[in-house]
Write a protein that holds these residues in place. Structure first.
Motif, PDB file in Angstrom:
ATOM      1  N   VAL A  24       0.887  -1.157   0.000  1.00  0.00           N
ATOM      2  CA  VAL A  24       0.000   0.000   0.000  1.00  0.00           C
ATOM      3  C   VAL A  24       0.928   1.211   0.000  1.00  0.00           C
ATOM      4  O   VAL A  24       1.594   1.482   0.994  1.00  0.00           O
ATOM      5  CB  VAL A  24      -0.924   0.018   1.238  1.00  0.00           C
ATOM      6  N   TYR A  25       1.004   1.891  -1.139  1.00  0.00           N
ATOM      7  CA  TYR A  25       1.864   3.058  -1.273  1.00  0.00           C
ATOM      8  C   TYR A  25       1.101   4.290  -0.825  1.00  0.00           C
ATOM      9  O   TYR A  25      -0.041   4.506  -1.240  1.00  0.00           O
ATOM     10  CB  TYR A  25       2.337   3.216  -2.723  1.00  0.00           C
ATOM     11  N   GLN A  26       1.763   5.084   0.029  1.00  0.00           N
ATOM     12  CA  GLN A  26       1.119   6.266   0.578  1.00  0.00           C
ATOM     13  C   GLN A  26       2.007   7.491   0.440  1.00  0.00           C
ATOM     14  O   GLN A  26       3.231   7.375   0.379  1.00  0.00           O
ATOM     15  CB  GLN A  26       0.810   6.067   2.068  1.00  0.00           C
ATOM     16  N   VAL A  27       1.357   8.644   0.437  1.00  0.00           N
ATOM     17  CA  VAL A  27       2.046   9.934   0.512  1.00  0.00           C
ATOM     18  C   VAL A  27       1.306  10.738   1.576  1.00  0.00           C
ATOM     19  O   VAL A  27       0.080  10.873   1.524  1.00  0.00           O
ATOM     20  CB  VAL A  27       2.093  10.671  -0.838  1.00  0.00           C
ATOM     21  N   GLY A  28       2.048  11.196   2.562  1.00  0.00           N
ATOM     22  CA  GLY A  28       1.429  11.955   3.641  1.00  0.00           C
ATOM     23  C   GLY A  28       0.345  11.187   4.371  1.00  0.00           C
ATOM     24  O   GLY A  28      -0.644  11.772   4.803  1.00  0.00           O
ATOM     25  N   GLY A  29       0.497   9.866   4.476  1.00  0.00           N
ATOM     26  CA  GLY A  29      -0.494   9.038   5.163  1.00  0.00           C
ATOM     27  C   GLY A  29      -1.728   8.715   4.337  1.00  0.00           C
ATOM     28  O   GLY A  29      -2.659   8.083   4.832  1.00  0.00           O
ATOM     29  N   ASP A  86      -5.241 -10.527  -8.176  1.00  0.00           N
ATOM     30  CA  ASP A  86      -4.187  -9.665  -8.736  1.00  0.00           C
ATOM     31  C   ASP A  86      -4.673  -8.247  -9.037  1.00  0.00           C
ATOM     32  O   ASP A  86      -4.243  -7.631  -9.996  1.00  0.00           O
ATOM     33  CB  ASP A  86      -3.621 -10.309 -10.000  1.00  0.00           C
ATOM     34  N   VAL A  87      -5.536  -7.709  -8.179  1.00  0.00           N
ATOM     35  CA  VAL A  87      -6.119  -6.390  -8.429  1.00  0.00           C
ATOM     36  C   VAL A  87      -5.308  -5.295  -7.734  1.00  0.00           C
ATOM     37  O   VAL A  87      -4.975  -5.402  -6.558  1.00  0.00           O
ATOM     38  CB  VAL A  87      -7.591  -6.343  -7.971  1.00  0.00           C
ATOM     39  N   VAL A  88      -5.017  -4.249  -8.493  1.00  0.00           N
ATOM     40  CA  VAL A  88      -4.341  -3.065  -7.976  1.00  0.00           C
ATOM     41  C   VAL A  88      -5.354  -1.919  -8.013  1.00  0.00           C
ATOM     42  O   VAL A  88      -6.029  -1.714  -9.026  1.00  0.00           O
ATOM     43  CB  VAL A  88      -3.114  -2.693  -8.836  1.00  0.00           C
ATOM     44  N   VAL A  89      -5.448  -1.193  -6.912  1.00  0.00           N
ATOM     45  CA  VAL A  89      -6.313  -0.020  -6.833  1.00  0.00           C
ATOM     46  C   VAL A  89      -5.435   1.215  -7.026  1.00  0.00           C
ATOM     47  O   VAL A  89      -4.417   1.357  -6.347  1.00  0.00           O
ATOM     48  CB  VAL A  89      -7.033   0.050  -5.468  1.00  0.00           C
ATOM     49  N   PHE A 129      -2.319   5.916  -2.364  1.00  0.00           N
ATOM     50  CA  PHE A 129      -2.559   6.294  -3.757  1.00  0.00           C
ATOM     51  C   PHE A 129      -2.484   5.096  -4.699  1.00  0.00           C
ATOM     52  O   PHE A 129      -3.021   5.139  -5.798  1.00  0.00           O
ATOM     53  CB  PHE A 129      -1.657   7.453  -4.208  1.00  0.00           C
ATOM     54  N   VAL A 130      -1.854   4.022  -4.276  1.00  0.00           N
ATOM     55  CA  VAL A 130      -1.822   2.753  -5.017  1.00  0.00           C
ATOM     56  C   VAL A 130      -1.780   1.647  -3.987  1.00  0.00           C
ATOM     57  O   VAL A 130      -1.014   1.724  -3.030  1.00  0.00           O
ATOM     58  CB  VAL A 130      -0.560   2.629  -5.906  1.00  0.00           C
ATOM     59  N   PHE A 131      -2.624   0.619  -4.180  1.00  0.00           N
ATOM     60  CA  PHE A 131      -2.449  -0.548  -3.322  1.00  0.00           C
ATOM     61  C   PHE A 131      -2.832  -1.829  -4.033  1.00  0.00           C
ATOM     62  O   PHE A 131      -3.701  -1.855  -4.900  1.00  0.00           O
ATOM     63  CB  PHE A 131      -3.133  -0.398  -1.967  1.00  0.00           C
ATOM     64  N   PHE A 132      -2.105  -2.872  -3.670  1.00  0.00           N
ATOM     65  CA  PHE A 132      -2.301  -4.207  -4.209  1.00  0.00           C
ATOM     66  C   PHE A 132      -3.281  -4.911  -3.280  1.00  0.00           C
ATOM     67  O   PHE A 132      -2.954  -5.237  -2.152  1.00  0.00           O
ATOM     68  CB  PHE A 132      -0.959  -4.943  -4.306  1.00  0.00           C
TER      69      PHE A 132
END
Length: 147
Positions: A36-41, A65-68, A44-47
């Motif tokens: 789960v990629y985050q910026v400032g908590g 295999d879904v990415v949001v 913005f992208v998560f598997f």
């Protein structure tokens, strides 16, 4: 070995590379196997883990295999999911949520450049205004929202 260019088919590694290339990015603790990629908590992208809203229409099995990926606006989301030439989609679970879904098994249907731009837009939609403006300026881009 030939070097991959921006028009090369995207890979899952390109999603990770684009996300981690953005400034101030963290991986939410404990999500290393499905980052789960985050910026400032803010994510913005998560598997995503398999969920009942995204299933194979023939077998009923949950996609694993879904990415949001966040998007800037509902209009952007609709433009992306209604374009039948790309593999981005949504489900009822994501109605009203500013994101699109992408199966990693279909990521090669978009170019490396398209994936990078999608991830950059996701980051911009979630980063603070100040961070977004700095990144845009450093990359010679303009903030369309400010006119």
């Amino acid at each position: 070995m030939a070097r991959r260019g921006p028009t090369s088919p995207a890979t899952v590694a390109d999603i990770h590379a684009a996300a981690t290339a953005m400034p101030h990015v963290t991986v939410y603790p404990g999500t290393e196997s499905r980052p789960v990629y985050q910026v400032g908590g803010k994510s913005f992208v998560f598997f995503r883990t398999p969920r009942p809203d995204a299933v194979d229409p023939e077998t009923g099995e949950r996609f694993d295999d879904v990415v949001v990926i966040w998007v800037p606006s509902e209009a952007d989301k609709q433009a992306l999911v209604q374009d039948l030439s790309n593999p981005l989609f949504t489900t009822k679970h994501f109605d009203g949520h500013l994101s699109v879904l992408l199966r990693t098994s279909r990521v090669g249907e978009v170019s490396r450049q398209e994936v990078t731009e999608l991830i950059q837009d996701a980051w911009l939609s979630r980063a603070s205004r100040r961070r977004a403006q700095i990144w845009l300026a450093e990359n010679g881009l303009t903030d369309d929202a400010s006119g």
